[in-house]
Design a protein around this motif. Structure first.
Motif, PDB file in Angstrom:
ATOM      1  N   LEU A 260     -10.327  21.233  17.173  1.00  0.00           N
ATOM      2  CA  LEU A 260     -10.729  20.331  16.094  1.00  0.00           C
ATOM      3  C   LEU A 260      -9.487  19.648  15.544  1.00  0.00           C
ATOM      4  O   LEU A 260      -8.391  20.201  15.603  1.00  0.00           O
ATOM      5  N   GLY A 261      -9.678  18.457  14.986  1.00  0.00           N
ATOM      6  CA  GLY A 261      -8.548  17.789  14.365  1.00  0.00           C
ATOM      7  C   GLY A 261      -8.661  16.287  14.430  1.00  0.00           C
ATOM      8  O   GLY A 261      -9.738  15.727  14.653  1.00  0.00           O
ATOM      9  N   GLY A 262      -7.542  15.625  14.257  1.00  0.00           N
ATOM     10  CA  GLY A 262      -7.466  14.174  14.235  1.00  0.00           C
ATOM     11  C   GLY A 262      -6.232  13.771  13.456  1.00  0.00           C
ATOM     12  O   GLY A 262      -5.863  14.434  12.477  1.00  0.00           O
ATOM     13  N   THR A 263      -5.576  12.707  13.870  1.00  0.00           N
ATOM     14  CA  THR A 263      -4.333  12.305  13.228  1.00  0.00           C
ATOM     15  C   THR A 263      -4.485  12.160  11.726  1.00  0.00           C
ATOM     16  O   THR A 263      -3.644  12.604  10.943  1.00  0.00           O
ATOM     17  N   TYR A 264      -5.573  11.521  11.293  1.00  0.00           N
ATOM     18  CA  TYR A 264      -5.773  11.259   9.863  1.00  0.00           C
ATOM     19  C   TYR A 264      -6.717  12.258   9.203  1.00  0.00           C
ATOM     20  O   TYR A 264      -7.065  12.091   8.027  1.00  0.00           O
ATOM     21  N   ALA A 265      -7.152  13.270   9.932  1.00  0.00           N
ATOM     22  CA  ALA A 265      -8.142  14.210   9.399  1.00  0.00           C
ATOM     23  C   ALA A 265      -7.620  14.878   8.137  1.00  0.00           C
ATOM     24  O   ALA A 265      -6.544  15.474   8.133  1.00  0.00           O
ATOM     25  N   GLY A 266      -8.396  14.745   7.046  1.00  0.00           N
ATOM     26  CA  GLY A 266      -7.982  15.356   5.797  1.00  0.00           C
ATOM     27  C   GLY A 266      -6.698  14.771   5.247  1.00  0.00           C
ATOM     28  O   GLY A 266      -5.826  15.498   4.757  1.00  0.00           O
ATOM     29  N   ASN A 267      -6.580  13.443   5.294  1.00  0.00           N
ATOM     30  CA  ASN A 267      -5.391  12.767   4.778  1.00  0.00           C
ATOM     31  C   ASN A 267      -5.082  13.245   3.360  1.00  0.00           C
ATOM     32  O   ASN A 267      -5.990  13.431   2.543  1.00  0.00           O
ATOM     33  N   PRO A 268      -3.805  13.459   3.017  1.00  0.00           N
ATOM     34  CA  PRO A 268      -3.480  14.039   1.704  1.00  0.00           C
ATOM     35  C   PRO A 268      -3.909  13.188   0.514  1.00  0.00           C
ATOM     36  O   PRO A 268      -4.300  13.736  -0.531  1.00  0.00           O
TER      37      PRO A 268
ATOM     38  N   ALA B  13       0.263   9.834  -3.866  1.00  0.00           N
ATOM     39  CA  ALA B  13       0.918   8.762  -3.116  1.00  0.00           C
ATOM     40  C   ALA B  13       2.412   8.696  -3.402  1.00  0.00           C
ATOM     41  O   ALA B  13       3.186   8.252  -2.547  1.00  0.00           O
ATOM     42  N   THR B  14       2.830   9.136  -4.582  1.00  0.00           N
ATOM     43  CA  THR B  14       4.266   9.142  -4.876  1.00  0.00           C
ATOM     44  C   THR B  14       4.987  10.298  -4.180  1.00  0.00           C
ATOM     45  O   THR B  14       6.217  10.271  -4.053  1.00  0.00           O
ATOM     46  N   LYS B  15       4.234  11.292  -3.722  1.00  0.00           N
ATOM     47  CA  LYS B  15       4.836  12.447  -3.040  1.00  0.00           C
ATOM     48  C   LYS B  15       4.928  12.208  -1.535  1.00  0.00           C
ATOM     49  O   LYS B  15       5.998  12.253  -0.947  1.00  0.00           O
ATOM     50  N   PHE B  16       3.794  11.981  -0.897  1.00  0.00           N
ATOM     51  CA  PHE B  16       3.753  11.586   0.514  1.00  0.00           C
ATOM     52  C   PHE B  16       2.343  11.129   0.833  1.00  0.00           C
ATOM     53  O   PHE B  16       1.384  11.573   0.218  1.00  0.00           O
ATOM     54  N   THR B  17       2.212  10.216   1.784  1.00  0.00           N
ATOM     55  CA  THR B  17       0.907   9.671   2.141  1.00  0.00           C
ATOM     56  C   THR B  17       0.354  10.265   3.424  1.00  0.00           C
ATOM     57  O   THR B  17      -0.830  10.104   3.718  1.00  0.00           O
ATOM     58  N   HIS B  18       1.209  10.960   4.201  1.00  0.00           N
ATOM     59  CA  HIS B  18       0.730  11.492   5.473  1.00  0.00           C
ATOM     60  C   HIS B  18       1.767  12.451   6.037  1.00  0.00           C
ATOM     61  O   HIS B  18       2.965  12.229   5.901  1.00  0.00           O
ATOM     62  N   THR B  19       1.271  13.533   6.640  1.00  0.00           N
ATOM     63  CA  THR B  19       2.138  14.348   7.497  1.00  0.00           C
ATOM     64  C   THR B  19       1.421  14.706   8.791  1.00  0.00           C
ATOM     65  O   THR B  19       2.055  15.018   9.783  1.00  0.00           O
ATOM     66  N   CYS B  20       0.087  14.631   8.782  1.00  0.00           N
ATOM     67  CA  CYS B  20      -0.823  15.178   9.798  1.00  0.00           C
ATOM     68  C   CYS B  20      -0.909  16.683   9.594  1.00  0.00           C
ATOM     69  O   CYS B  20       0.066  17.419   9.809  1.00  0.00           O
ATOM     70  N   PHE B  21      -2.069  17.132   9.163  1.00  0.00           N
ATOM     71  CA  PHE B  21      -2.273  18.544   8.820  1.00  0.00           C
ATOM     72  C   PHE B  21      -2.046  19.462  10.015  1.00  0.00           C
ATOM     73  O   PHE B  21      -1.726  20.636   9.851  1.00  0.00           O
ATOM     74  N   MET B  22      -2.196  18.914  11.216  1.00  0.00           N
ATOM     75  CA  MET B  22      -1.972  19.728  12.415  1.00  0.00           C
ATOM     76  C   MET B  22      -0.485  19.855  12.750  1.00  0.00           C
ATOM     77  O   MET B  22      -0.121  20.629  13.639  1.00  0.00           O
ATOM     78  N   VAL B  23       0.365  19.117  12.053  1.00  0.00           N
ATOM     79  CA  VAL B  23       1.806  19.202  12.274  1.00  0.00           C
ATOM     80  C   VAL B  23       2.459  20.025  11.173  1.00  0.00           C
ATOM     81  O   VAL B  23       3.097  21.045  11.421  1.00  0.00           O
ATOM     82  N   THR B  24       2.316  19.576   9.925  1.00  0.00           N
ATOM     83  CA  THR B  24       2.755  20.365   8.770  1.00  0.00           C
ATOM     84  C   THR B  24       1.638  20.336   7.733  1.00  0.00           C
ATOM     85  O   THR B  24       0.963  19.327   7.560  1.00  0.00           O
ATOM     86  N   GLU B  25       1.451  21.429   7.021  1.00  0.00           N
ATOM     87  CA  GLU B  25       0.291  21.620   6.156  1.00  0.00           C
ATOM     88  C   GLU B  25       0.576  21.179   4.716  1.00  0.00           C
ATOM     89  O   GLU B  25       1.730  20.993   4.326  1.00  0.00           O
ATOM     90  N   TYR B  26      -0.502  21.041   3.939  1.00  0.00           N
ATOM     91  CA  TYR B  26      -0.378  20.722   2.515  1.00  0.00           C
ATOM     92  C   TYR B  26      -1.576  21.312   1.790  1.00  0.00           C
ATOM     93  O   TYR B  26      -2.652  21.504   2.366  1.00  0.00           O
ATOM     94  N   GLU B  27      -1.366  21.609   0.509  1.00  0.00           N
ATOM     95  CA  GLU B  27      -2.356  22.365  -0.258  1.00  0.00           C
ATOM     96  C   GLU B  27      -3.659  21.607  -0.471  1.00  0.00           C
ATOM     97  O   GLU B  27      -4.729  22.218  -0.549  1.00  0.00           O
TER      98      GLU B  27
END
Length: 443
Positions: free
Chosen positions: A312-320, A83-97
Motif C-alpha cells: 500500500l502507499g503512494g507518493t502523495y498518500a497522506g500528504n502532511p 506548510a511553514t514546517k514542510f509540505t512533503h516528505t513521502c510517508f513511505m520515506v520518512t514519517e510524520y505525526e
C-alpha cells in the motif's frame, strides 16, 4: 468576514467570469465539464464570491467536500502552520505525526469497537481501489460485487465499478475484470412497498452471487449507504443489513463507500450508522480534509494487515498538509456539533421540499435523503418517466439567481442539495425560496 447573504451585482456568470471561461477553453482539456462557469475569488462559510463580486449560496459544497465551510478557521490555521514546517516528505520515506493522528481519529470515529487500522491516500477513487486490493489480499478471492446506480470513481477499477456509462465510461473500455453488478433497492422505482423492495433486491443479489459468480469467489460487496452520483438513493430499509448478513454467512467482506456520505453529512458521523451497519472496511474522502486532497481506508486490523509492507502507499498518500487540514476539519465537526446540525438541516429542508412536490403538478416524483444530503427527482407529470429537462431547467434557474445546485442521477433527473453544515438558517431559507420559485416555473 463576508456578509452572509446572497448578492448579485451582475448576471451569472458575470463579464469577468465569461472572459476567464473563454480563456480556459484555450488551456484546459475539454474533458473537464463545469456545472456553473463562474470563477471564484474567495469563499466564506456557505458563500462563494466570484470575480464579478456576486455572492452565491453554495448548495453543493464542492460535491460534499466543504462540509465545515469553504475556509474553516481550524482547517486554515492548521494548514498554514504545517506548510511553514514542510509540505512533503513521502510517508513511505520518512514519517510524520499528522498521518498517525488522522489514522487514530478515523479508527476512533468509524463504526465498530473492534481493533482497526487505517491507510491514507489522496482521492476517493484511490481509496476504493485500495479497498479492493485489501479485500482481495485478505480473502484470496478475485470477484467484487457492486450495485446498480453506483458511483465509485473514474480510475480503471472504480470506473468499472461505476454504473453510469455517459460520461464516466463511454469510450474508455475495456474495463477491469471480475466486477459484477447486482440490483439496488430503489424504492421510488419499485412497484411495491419498501419492505418488498428490500426483500426482492436482496433475493436477486443473493441469486447473482450464488449462481452466477459463486460466493466462494467473492472478495467483497461494495456499496454506498446512500448512493451519491446515482441519485441520492436511500436504499429500502433493511436491504443493506440483509446484504451484510448474507456477506457474513459466506465470508465475504462488506465495504461501505462513505466518500460522499461520511463525516456528519447525513445526520450521523457515517451513514451506515443509520441502520446499525458495521462494515469490514470503510472508505472516506471528500469532507475528511475540508477541501484538501485526502482519502482513507479504515477497517478491521486483521483485514488491513493482510497486505504485506510495501503493498500500500503512494507518493502523495497522506500528504502532511492534507493531514493537518483533516485534523482541523474533524475538530470543527466535533466542536461545532455538525452531526446534529445536519439533522437540523433535514428537519428544516424536507418540509419545504415536500411543499414543492405538492405544488409541482406531478413534476417532482420523489423527495428523499438524510441530514444535509437531500434531493428531488424530476419526472414527466403523471408518470415515473425521468425528466432530465426539468432538472436542467431548474438548475439553470437557480444558477442565474445565485444558488449553486448540482444535477445527478443515472437518468440526469435529480437535483441534489449538499449545503455546508455551517450554513445559517436565513441563507438556507433563501436558497430554498429560489428553488421553490424555479419549481413553480417548470413547464
Amino acid at each position: 468576514m463576508t456578509d452572509q447573504a446572497r448578492l448579485l451585482k451582475t448576471a451569472v456568470p458575470g463579464p469577468r467570469s465569461v472572459a476567464l471561461h473563454e480563456a480556459r477553453a484555450q488551456q484546459v482539456a475539454r474533458g473537464f465539464g463545469v456545472t456553473l462557469p463562474v470563477f471564484v475569488d474567495h469563499a466564506d462559510g456557505a458563500l462563494l464570491v466570484d470575480v464579478d463580486g456576486n455572492q452565491l449560496i453554495d448548495m453543493g459544497s464542492g460535491i460534499a467536500v466543504t462540509s465545515v465551510g469553504a475556509a474553516a478557521p481550524a482547517v486554515v490555521e492548521r494548514i498554514a502552520e504545517q506548510a511553514t514546517k514542510f509540505t512533503h516528505t513521502c510517508f513511505m520515506v520518512t514519517e510524520y505525526e499528522g498521518f498517525t493522528e488522522v489514522a487514530a481519529a478515523l479508527n476512533r470515529l468509524t463504526p465498530g469497537d473492534h481493533e482497526k487500522r487505517t491507510a491514507l491516500f489522496s482521492t476517493g477513487a484511490e481509496a476504493v481501489e485500495n479497498a479492493v486490493k485489501i479485500a482481495r489480499a485478505a480473502t484470496g478471492r478475485p470477484a467484487i460485487v457492486v450495485l446498480d446506480h453506483a458511483y465509485h470513481g473514474r480510475t480503471l477499477m472504480t470506473m468499472t465499478m461505476t454504473a453510469k456509462n455517459v460520461p464516466y465510461k463511454e469510450g474508455f473500455g475495456p474495463y477491469a475484470p471480475e466486477v459484477y453488478r447486482a440490483p439496488m433497492a430503489y424504492p421510488f422505482r419499485y412497484d411495491g412497498d419498501e419492505k418488498a423492495c428490500a426483500a426482492d433486491a436482496l433475493a436477486r443479489l443473493k441469486d447473482i452471487v450464488l449462481t452466477q459468480i459463486g460466493a466462494h469467489n467473492v472478495a467483497a460487496i461494495v456499496a454506498e449507504p446512500i448512493q451519491g452520483e446515482g441519485g441520492f438513493i436511500v436504499p429500502a430499509e433493511g436491504f443493506l443489513p440483509g446484504v451484510v448478513e448474507f456477506a457474513r454467512e459466506h465470508d465475504i467482506l462488506f465495504v461501505a463507500d462513505e466518500i460522499q456520505t461520511g463525516f456528519a453529512r447525513t445526520g450521523a458521523m457515517f451513514a451506515c450508522e443509520h441502520e446499525g451497519i458495521v462494515p469490514d472496511l470503510i472508505t472516506t474522502a471528500k469532507a475528511l480534509a475540508g477541501g484538501m486532497p485526502l482519502s482513507a481506508v479504515t477497517g478491521r486490523a486483521e483485514i488491513m494487515d493482510a497486505v504485506a509492507p510495501g503493498g500500500l502507499g503512494g507518493t502523495y498518500a497522506g500528504n502532511p498538509v492534507a493531514c493537518a487540514a483533516a485534523l482541523g476539519a474533524i475538530e470543527t465537526i466535533e466542536s461545532e456539533g455538525l452531526v446534529a446540525r445536519a439533522a437540523q438541516i433535514e428537519q428544516r429542508v424536507m418540509p419545504r421540499l415536500e411543499e414543492m412536490r405538492a405544488a409541482s403538478g406531478g413534476r417532482i416524483g420523489d423527495v428523499r435523503g438524510r441530514g444535509a444530503m437531500l434531493a428531488i427527482e424530476l419526472v414527466e407529470p403523471g408518470t415515473k418517466d425521468p425528466a432530465p429537462r426539468f432538472a436542467q431547467a431548474l438548475a439553470a434557474h437557480c444558477h442565474a439567481e445565485g444558488v449553486v445546485v448540482l444535477v445527478c442521477g443515472t437518468y440526469g433527473n435529480v437535483i441534489r442539495l449538499l449545503p455546508p453544515l455551517v450554513i445559517g438558517d436565513a441563507l438556507l431559507d433563501d436558497a430554498l425560496d429560489v428553488l421553490a420559485t424555479g419549481v413553480r416555473g417548470l413547464a
